[in-house]
Design a protein around this motif. Structure first.
Motif, PDB file in Angstrom:
ATOM      1  N   ASN A   1       0.856  -1.182   0.000  1.00  0.00           N
ATOM      2  CA  ASN A   1       0.000   0.000   0.000  1.00  0.00           C
ATOM      3  C   ASN A   1       0.894   1.234   0.000  1.00  0.00           C
ATOM      4  O   ASN A   1       1.549   1.539   0.994  1.00  0.00           O
ATOM      5  N   ARG A   2       0.929   1.940  -1.100  1.00  0.00           N
ATOM      6  CA  ARG A   2       1.828   3.091  -1.198  1.00  0.00           C
ATOM      7  C   ARG A   2       1.455   4.195  -0.208  1.00  0.00           C
ATOM      8  O   ARG A   2       2.322   4.953   0.236  1.00  0.00           O
ATOM      9  N   GLU A   3       0.184   4.296   0.122  1.00  0.00           N
ATOM     10  CA  GLU A   3      -0.251   5.355   1.037  1.00  0.00           C
ATOM     11  C   GLU A   3       0.254   5.116   2.456  1.00  0.00           C
ATOM     12  O   GLU A   3       0.613   6.060   3.163  1.00  0.00           O
ATOM     13  N   THR A   4       0.268   3.861   2.884  1.00  0.00           N
ATOM     14  CA  THR A   4       0.789   3.556   4.220  1.00  0.00           C
ATOM     15  C   THR A   4       2.253   3.129   4.167  1.00  0.00           C
ATOM     16  O   THR A   4       2.918   3.065   5.203  1.00  0.00           O
ATOM     17  N   ALA A   5       2.752   2.838   2.948  1.00  0.00           N
ATOM     18  CA  ALA A   5       4.131   2.362   2.745  1.00  0.00           C
ATOM     19  C   ALA A   5       4.400   1.090   3.544  1.00  0.00           C
ATOM     20  O   ALA A   5       5.458   0.922   4.148  1.00  0.00           O
TER      21      ALA A   5
ATOM     22  N   HIS B   1       7.930  -0.337  -6.797  1.00  0.00           N
ATOM     23  CA  HIS B   1       7.158   0.897  -6.944  1.00  0.00           C
ATOM     24  C   HIS B   1       6.762   1.421  -5.564  1.00  0.00           C
ATOM     25  O   HIS B   1       6.219   0.679  -4.753  1.00  0.00           O
ATOM     26  N   TYR B   2       7.005   2.687  -5.327  1.00  0.00           N
ATOM     27  CA  TYR B   2       6.748   3.260  -4.007  1.00  0.00           C
ATOM     28  C   TYR B   2       6.018   4.596  -4.057  1.00  0.00           C
ATOM     29  O   TYR B   2       5.475   5.069  -3.062  1.00  0.00           O
TER      30      TYR B   2
ATOM     31  N   THR C   1       3.915   8.043  -4.346  1.00  0.00           N
ATOM     32  CA  THR C   1       2.560   8.544  -4.119  1.00  0.00           C
ATOM     33  C   THR C   1       2.376   9.914  -4.762  1.00  0.00           C
ATOM     34  O   THR C   1       1.245  10.371  -4.928  1.00  0.00           O
TER      35      THR C   1
ATOM     36  N   LYS D   1       2.972  12.705  -7.946  1.00  0.00           N
ATOM     37  CA  LYS D   1       2.812  12.619  -9.400  1.00  0.00           C
ATOM     38  C   LYS D   1       4.096  12.226 -10.112  1.00  0.00           C
ATOM     39  O   LYS D   1       4.098  11.337 -10.978  1.00  0.00           O
TER      40      LYS D   1
ATOM     41  N   LEU E   1       5.290   8.277  -9.437  1.00  0.00           N
ATOM     42  CA  LEU E   1       4.393   7.130  -9.577  1.00  0.00           C
ATOM     43  C   LEU E   1       5.038   5.947 -10.290  1.00  0.00           C
ATOM     44  O   LEU E   1       4.758   4.787  -9.963  1.00  0.00           O
TER      45      LEU E   1
ATOM     46  N   GLU F   1       8.712  11.336   0.174  1.00  0.00           N
ATOM     47  CA  GLU F   1       8.011  10.056   0.135  1.00  0.00           C
ATOM     48  C   GLU F   1       8.245   9.319   1.455  1.00  0.00           C
ATOM     49  O   GLU F   1       9.339   9.361   2.019  1.00  0.00           O
ATOM     50  N   GLN F   2       7.225   8.617   1.948  1.00  0.00           N
ATOM     51  CA  GLN F   2       7.329   7.963   3.256  1.00  0.00           C
ATOM     52  C   GLN F   2       8.523   7.014   3.338  1.00  0.00           C
ATOM     53  O   GLN F   2       9.204   6.946   4.365  1.00  0.00           O
TER      54      GLN F   2
END
Length: 450
Positions: free
Chosen positions: A40-44, A137-138, A140, A142, A145, A189-190
């Motif tokens: 999950n890229r949002e939570t990394a 891929h990490y 989030t 633009k 991506l 990025e996280q």
């Protein structure tokens, strides 16, 4: 399938060799397509792997939150983990427990037990999930991506280590990997924010390894983590047949056992003492971070070789560590002190009653003292002997780690009770302090078991 290394191979073949090397050390390979689905890229976080680990190792705690939240229990656990890490940092979360309503306590990983006496602890350690993936891929944002990291190591769903690979055949070296981290990896990025999801980032080619713990654009500082060329110089020795000069990174430094040992007992965080307004900072939180320290190869090797020698030979032997200026001597001493203090026999008893760190200065070395004191430890474990009486009392009381100057021993050598006890003594600047009255009185004060 193993890949035979040659210096003429391309970057992709080199990457395959690295992946194969991690698999041989116990990592499970996860193809890019599967990781794209799980991560999950949002939570990394690789959430399915993390939740599976929690359910397998801590079913009673999962039952608590499942009764509270039903089918949303996993979502709530992830949310709570994010909150704790954002506040206290990833390292704290990995070393401690995550608490959440209704009274559940989760461990995000299990460190290797000191011995096999506790079978449950051994089983929990082997339940950790070690994964290696590629073309990761990490992004989030633009512009990120479609960005990919060559190799990533995950433990229980957390991407703890990132690696960018370069190879001479393509006309590139580790310098190009460093430039890539500096210019093409967004530190917002996280996965690149310090102590948020990853702990260290490596720039690697067939001959050299460099690393950083803190991406900051063009201001990022990378340091070498090489073995030395065996001729009092940097770099690495010539590669062994069938290997690269940097094979030690996946065969030694980042093996599952080694990586978790590093996370548990080596990685350190320093904090600012005051905020931007000059107010004293009282909580050690991510927002107050000053630096994150990940051990370089020579530091790992020095500490681990001494621990191994101690286990095999026992007390009563002398060893010498040579450190060049600026190579992290204070951290090497601090790590060694804590490792020796926690070293146990097969029956669980301690090797040493006390570990004594001595500096050859009338005034204690503030840097060394601060380094040791800032390393995580139980209250009362470390005693700083600021005068002769304090040194005498600390020795007689059996303090686990004692910091002092060698000049104090002539005043207390006949006031210590060390019968039946063993000591490990670490002396800074040994070349200037291993002679004369202070040295003789130190031996008298501690007896023969040092």
């Amino acid at each position: 399938m193993a890949v035979k290394p040659t210096r003429s191979m391309g970057e992709r073949t080199f990457q395959n060799h690295v992946i194969d090397g991690f698999e041989q050390q116990g990592y499970t390979y996860v193809p890019q397509s599967q990781m794209d689905q799980n991560f999950n890229r949002e939570t990394a976080i690789d959430e399915p792997t993390l939740l599976e680990f929690l359910a397998d190792t801590q079913p009673k705690e999962v039952d608590k939150v499942e009764r509270q939240y039903g089918g949303r229990w996993g979502e709530q656990v992830i949310k709570r983990i994010e909150q704790v890490i954002a506040d206290k940092g990833l390292l704290w979360a990995l070393r401690n427990q995550i608490e959440m309503a209704p009274g559940a306590k989760f461990k995000l990983l299990y460190f290797k037990p000191k011995n096999d006496l506790n079978q449950t602890a051994v089983e929990h350690y082997h339940a950790n999930r070690f994964q290696v993936t590629e073309e990761f891929h990490y992004g989030t944002m633009k512009d990120d991506l479609n960005n990919r990291i060559d190799v990533v190591l995950l433990v229980n769903g957390f991407p703890l280590v990132t690696i960018e690979l370069k190879n001479h055949q393509t006309g590139q070296t580790f310098c190009n990997a460093i430039k890539q981290y500096m210019t093409d990896r967004n530190p917002k990025e996280q996965i690149f924010q310090p102590d948020l999801r990853s702990l260290v980032h490596f720039a690697v080619d067939a001959d050299d390894v460099f690393m950083t713990t803190w991406l900051n654009g063009k201001e990022t500082k990378f340091v070498p983590s090489n073995r030395g060329n065996g001729k009092a110089g940097g770099g690495n020795p010539p590669a062994e047949p069938g290997k690269f000069g940097t094979s030690y990174l996946w065969e030694e430094v980042l093996t599952p056992d080694s990586l978790l040992d590093i996370v548990e007992r080596f990685v350190q965080i320093t904090y600012h003492e005051k905020d931007k307004n000059g107010k004293k900072i009282t909580r050690k939180v991510r927002s107050a971070m000053k630096a994150m320290i990940f051990p370089r190869y020579h530091q790992l090797r020095a500490v681990r070789r001494l621990i191994k020698a101690t286990q095999e030979q026992g007390p009563g032997h002398n060893y010498l560590i040579q450190h060049s200026a600026g190579s992290g001597k204070s951290y090497s001493i601090g790590w060694l002190a804590y490792h020796l203090a926690s070293l146990t026999q097969s029956d669980g008893s301690s090797f040493f009653n006390s570990v004594i760190v001595l500096v050859d200065r009338v005034v204690l070395d503030e840097q060394l003292q601060g380094t040791i004191m800032n390393m995580p430890h139980p209250r009362g474990m470390v005693a700083i002997a600021k005068d002769s009486a304090g040194l005498r009392d600390a020795v007689n009381a059996g303090s686990r780690i004692i910091i002092s100057t060698i000049q104090k021993f002539p005043y207390i050598y006949n006031q210590t009770d060390t019968s039946g006890r063993t000591f490990a003594v670490i002396i800074d600047e040994a070349h200037s302090s291993q002679s004369g009255e202070a040295h003789r009185k130190t031996k008298q004060a501690l007896g023969d078991h040092t």
